[in-house]
Design an enzyme around this catalytic site. Structure first.
Site, mmCIF file in Angstrom:
data_model
loop_
_atom_site.group_PDB
_atom_site.id
_atom_site.type_symbol
_atom_site.label_atom_id
_atom_site.label_comp_id
_atom_site.label_asym_id
_atom_site.label_seq_id
_atom_site.Cartn_x
_atom_site.Cartn_y
_atom_site.Cartn_z
ATOM 1 N N ASP A 80 0.826 -1.207 0.000
ATOM 2 C CA ASP A 80 0.000 0.000 0.000
ATOM 3 C C ASP A 80 0.858 1.255 0.000
ATOM 4 O O ASP A 80 2.081 1.188 0.131
ATOM 5 C CB ASP A 80 -0.965 -0.010 1.205
ATOM 6 N N HIS A 132 -7.562 -4.454 10.068
ATOM 7 C CA HIS A 132 -7.252 -4.248 8.644
ATOM 8 C C HIS A 132 -5.935 -4.924 8.266
ATOM 9 O O HIS A 132 -5.032 -5.035 9.086
ATOM 10 C CB HIS A 132 -7.253 -2.762 8.265
ATOM 11 N N GLU A 182 -9.659 -1.404 5.209
ATOM 12 C CA GLU A 182 -10.333 -1.058 6.458
ATOM 13 C C GLU A 182 -11.625 -1.877 6.608
ATOM 14 O O GLU A 182 -12.107 -2.473 5.635
ATOM 15 C CB GLU A 182 -10.678 0.441 6.441
ATOM 16 N N ASP A 196 -7.826 -2.554 14.265
ATOM 17 C CA ASP A 196 -9.216 -2.773 13.853
ATOM 18 C C ASP A 196 -9.343 -3.942 12.870
ATOM 19 O O ASP A 196 -10.372 -4.132 12.245
ATOM 20 C CB ASP A 196 -9.794 -1.496 13.223
HETATM 21 C C1 GLP Z 1 -0.571 0.173 8.673
HETATM 22 C C2 GLP Z 1 -0.170 -0.562 7.395
HETATM 23 C C3 GLP Z 1 -0.418 -2.037 7.508
HETATM 24 C C4 GLP Z 1 0.126 -2.533 8.825
HETATM 25 C C5 GLP Z 1 -0.641 -1.925 9.976
HETATM 26 C C6 GLP Z 1 -0.126 -2.341 11.341
HETATM 27 O O1 GLP Z 1 -1.789 0.783 8.626
HETATM 28 N N1 GLP Z 1 -0.798 -0.070 6.210
HETATM 29 O O2 GLP Z 1 0.177 -2.724 6.414
HETATM 30 O O3 GLP Z 1 0.022 -3.929 8.902
HETATM 31 O O4 GLP Z 1 -0.561 -0.510 9.876
HETATM 32 O O5 GLP Z 1 0.998 -1.614 11.684
HETATM 33 P P1 GLP Z 1 2.029 -1.994 12.796
HETATM 34 O O6 GLP Z 1 2.753 -3.189 12.281
HETATM 35 O O7 GLP Z 1 2.933 -0.816 12.915
HETATM 36 O O8 GLP Z 1 1.263 -2.275 14.022
#
Ligand code: GLP
Length: 260
Positions: A66, A137, A142, A135
């Site tokens: 992304d 995702h 989302e 949440d």
């Molecule tokens: C972001 C990214 C995701 C990631 C998520 C969790 O929103 N777009 O790809 O998995 O956050 O992040 P973290 O690993 O920092 O908890």
């Protein structure tokens, strides 16, 4: 779905082992790359193996999950720059072999379609690294995302922007409101999904992902339909799993040669 419960350092070694196995078998392996803090220990371990053991990414290709819409090209939180810093530059991965959706394109839907085509042209993703949001995702799909969605523009939830504000001077207003993300349908076409989650904040999302009903409200639950999905979690992230003891016992008795 295989669930592995272990300390974060060990989880990173398991993920790096799976990636190394692929790269040694086929140096032109296609890897799916995630940003966020969850994969950082995996990237550290891959960088160490590159440095000390000659693990090569010279022919590998990488596709990011992304990208934020509208962050300037040089912004340190632009995901293309994050991936360059956290992994690509450390393993001397040729820049033109790592692609992400173009969040600066004038025609964003066309950029999404081009990205889907690029993944297809590369023969699809062999192993996709994933994290999970609080949440539920995955990538930036989302709650409410179609389980069959493809790469597209998404509006970030307030919760995600609050979660990610730590990368933007703790100022939620600086976090972009939109992103481009691979869809759940796109992610599901990768041949192996490897999701990492650590910390109590992820416990409910992990419980839903592994044991909840499949639902667009917890987008990660789509992984229950994948034939080869691995969920790597530490004790805290595993703390709400109903069958935690069973997963521990299953992995402990798994023959060593089997890999993830
Ligand atoms: C972001 C990214 C995701 C990631 C998520 C969790 O929103 N777009 O790809 O998995 O956050 O992040 P973290 O690993 O920092 O908890």
């Amino acid at each position: 779905m295989e669930v592995v419960i272990a300390p974060a350092e060990e989880l990173a070694v398991h993920a790096a082992d799976a990636i190394e196995t692929l790269l040694r078998r086929d140096p032109a392996t296609v890897l799916g790359l995630a940003t966020g803090s969850s994969p950082l220990k995996v990237y550290d371990e891959l960088a160490r193996r590159h440095r000390e053991e000659g693990l090569s990414f010279e022919q590998a290709r990488g596709f990011m999950l992304d990208e934020y819409v509208g962050l300037p090209a040089e912004h340190p939180q632009r995901y293309r720059n994050v991936i360059e810093t956290e992994i690509a530059s450390r393993v001397e991965w040729p820049a033109d072999q790592v692609l992400g959706p173009d969040g600066l394109a004038e025609d964003l839907p066309a950029a999404c379609a081009a990205y889907e085509q690029a993944i297809k042209d590369a023969g699809g993703v062999d192993l996709q690294i994933l994290g999970i949001g609080t949440d539920g995702h995955i990538a930036f799909n989302e709650p409410g995302s179609s389980l069959a969605s493809r790469t597209r523009i998404k509006t970030l939830t307030h919760q995600t922007r609050v979660d990610n504000a730590r990368f933007f001077d703790d100022d939620v207003e600086q976090v972009p409101t939109h992103c481009l993300t691979q869809g759940l349908g796109t992610i599901m076409e990768a041949r192996h999904l490897v999701l990492l989650a650590t910390g109590r904040g992820k416990a409910e999302a992990v419980h839903q992902l592994v044991e909840g009903p499949i639902s667009a409200m917890w987008p990660g639950t789509v992984m229950q339909m994948h034939p080869h999905a691995t969920v790597l979690v530490d004790d805290a992230a595993a703390s709400r799993l109903q069958l935690g003891d069973y997963y521990r016992q299953t992995f402990a008795s798994k023959p060593g040669w089997q890999g993830l």
